[in-house]
Design a protein around this motif. Structure first.
Motif, PDB file in Angstrom:
ATOM      1  N   GLU A  69     -29.287 -88.115  61.080  1.00  0.00           N
ATOM      2  CA  GLU A  69     -28.609 -87.342  61.642  1.00  0.00           C
ATOM      3  C   GLU A  69     -28.903 -86.404  60.135  1.00  0.00           C
ATOM      4  OE1 GLU A  69     -24.576 -88.219  58.087  1.00  0.00           O
ATOM      5  OE2 GLU A  69     -25.253 -90.005  59.022  1.00  0.00           O
ATOM      6  N   LYS A  70     -30.014 -86.548  59.488  1.00  0.00           N
ATOM      7  CA  LYS A  70     -30.752 -85.401  58.924  1.00  0.00           C
ATOM      8  C   LYS A  70     -30.387 -84.300  59.413  1.00  0.00           C
ATOM      9  CE  LYS A  70     -34.271 -84.625  55.268  1.00  0.00           C
ATOM     10  NZ  LYS A  70     -35.421 -85.458  54.674  1.00  0.00           N
TER      11      LYS A  70
ATOM     12  N   LYS B  49     -27.690 -82.336  60.909  1.00  0.00           N
ATOM     13  CA  LYS B  49     -26.826 -81.610  60.052  1.00  0.00           C
ATOM     14  C   LYS B  49     -27.739 -80.857  60.110  1.00  0.00           C
ATOM     15  CE  LYS B  49     -25.908 -81.551  54.910  1.00  0.00           C
ATOM     16  NZ  LYS B  49     -25.393 -82.520  54.235  1.00  0.00           N
ATOM     17  N   LYS B  50     -29.100 -80.525  59.927  1.00  0.00           N
ATOM     18  CA  LYS B  50     -30.059 -79.004  59.500  1.00  0.00           C
ATOM     19  C   LYS B  50     -29.562 -78.321  60.783  1.00  0.00           C
ATOM     20  CE  LYS B  50     -33.516 -80.876  57.036  1.00  0.00           C
ATOM     21  NZ  LYS B  50     -35.598 -80.850  56.868  1.00  0.00           N
TER      22      LYS B  50
ATOM     23  N   GLU C 161     -38.991 -81.889  60.207  1.00  0.00           N
ATOM     24  CA  GLU C 161     -39.187 -83.309  59.930  1.00  0.00           C
ATOM     25  C   GLU C 161     -39.869 -84.242  61.112  1.00  0.00           C
ATOM     26  OE1 GLU C 161     -37.483 -85.364  57.241  1.00  0.00           O
ATOM     27  OE2 GLU C 161     -36.664 -83.079  57.137  1.00  0.00           O
TER      28      GLU C 161
ATOM     29  N   TYR D  60     -24.790 -84.988  66.654  1.00  0.00           N
ATOM     30  CA  TYR D  60     -23.659 -85.175  65.157  1.00  0.00           C
ATOM     31  C   TYR D  60     -22.349 -84.578  64.913  1.00  0.00           C
ATOM     32  CZ  TYR D  60     -23.616 -83.035  60.381  1.00  0.00           C
ATOM     33  OH  TYR D  60     -23.635 -82.748  59.012  1.00  0.00           O
TER      34      TYR D  60
END
Length: 157
Positions: free
Chosen positions: A71-72, A75-76, A2, A18
């Motif tokens: 969060e994204k 999660k990864k 990201e 997370y």
């Protein structure tokens, strides 16, 4: 990941936040410190770094929340750890505790393409129409006996 540059340490903090949010509604500094076995001032410093990257929201002395981007990425990171642990445990037959420690140690340094190949390899094994491939059975037998006992198993790989 990201276009947000994280150090191995800040990745660990974000992944831990997370993980905590999966079981608790709220995350506190002390929860992270306990989970990572670090001092609370270290957590405060890491949370400030994550906040500066727009990955968490933290009110002073309050709860910590992941932003949608946090969060994204969290999660990864969590999935990457789980996949590497699964590969070490299920394919290489490494003890669960050791595979978790090793996954944590190597996950920060693998190229995303390498992790993607591990995922595809595990999916390939899972989707095998004949179940566990013969070569994997032979490998497990070799680990148990220390001998190459190919004649005990049909040649499935």
């Amino acid at each position: 990941m990201e276009d947000v540059k994280l150090t191995p340490s800040t990745e660990d903090y974000l992944k831990t936040i997370y993980e905590i949010t999966k079981s608790n509604k709220v995350v506190r500094i002390k929860d992270i410190a306990k989970s990572l076995d670090v001092k609370m001032p270290s957590v405060v410093n890491a949370v400030k770094q994550l906040e500066a990257k727009n990955l968490v929201i933290h009110e002073t002395y309050g709860y910590i929340e992941l932003t949608p981007l946090g969060e994204k990425i969290g999660k990864k990171l969590d999935e990457r750890h789980r996949i590497l642990k699964e590969f070490l445990s299920d394919v290489l037959q490494v003890d669960s505790t050791i595979s978790s420690q090793d996954a944590c140690a190597i996950e920060h340094y693998l190229h995303p393409e390498t992790v993607d190949r591990v995922v595809k390899f595990l999916n390939f094994l899972r989707l095998s129409p004949d179940g566990e491939p013969g070569w994997l059975k032979k490998f497990k037998l070799y680990l148990k006996t220390g001998k190459k006992e190919c004649d005990k198993l049909e040649d499935g790989g």
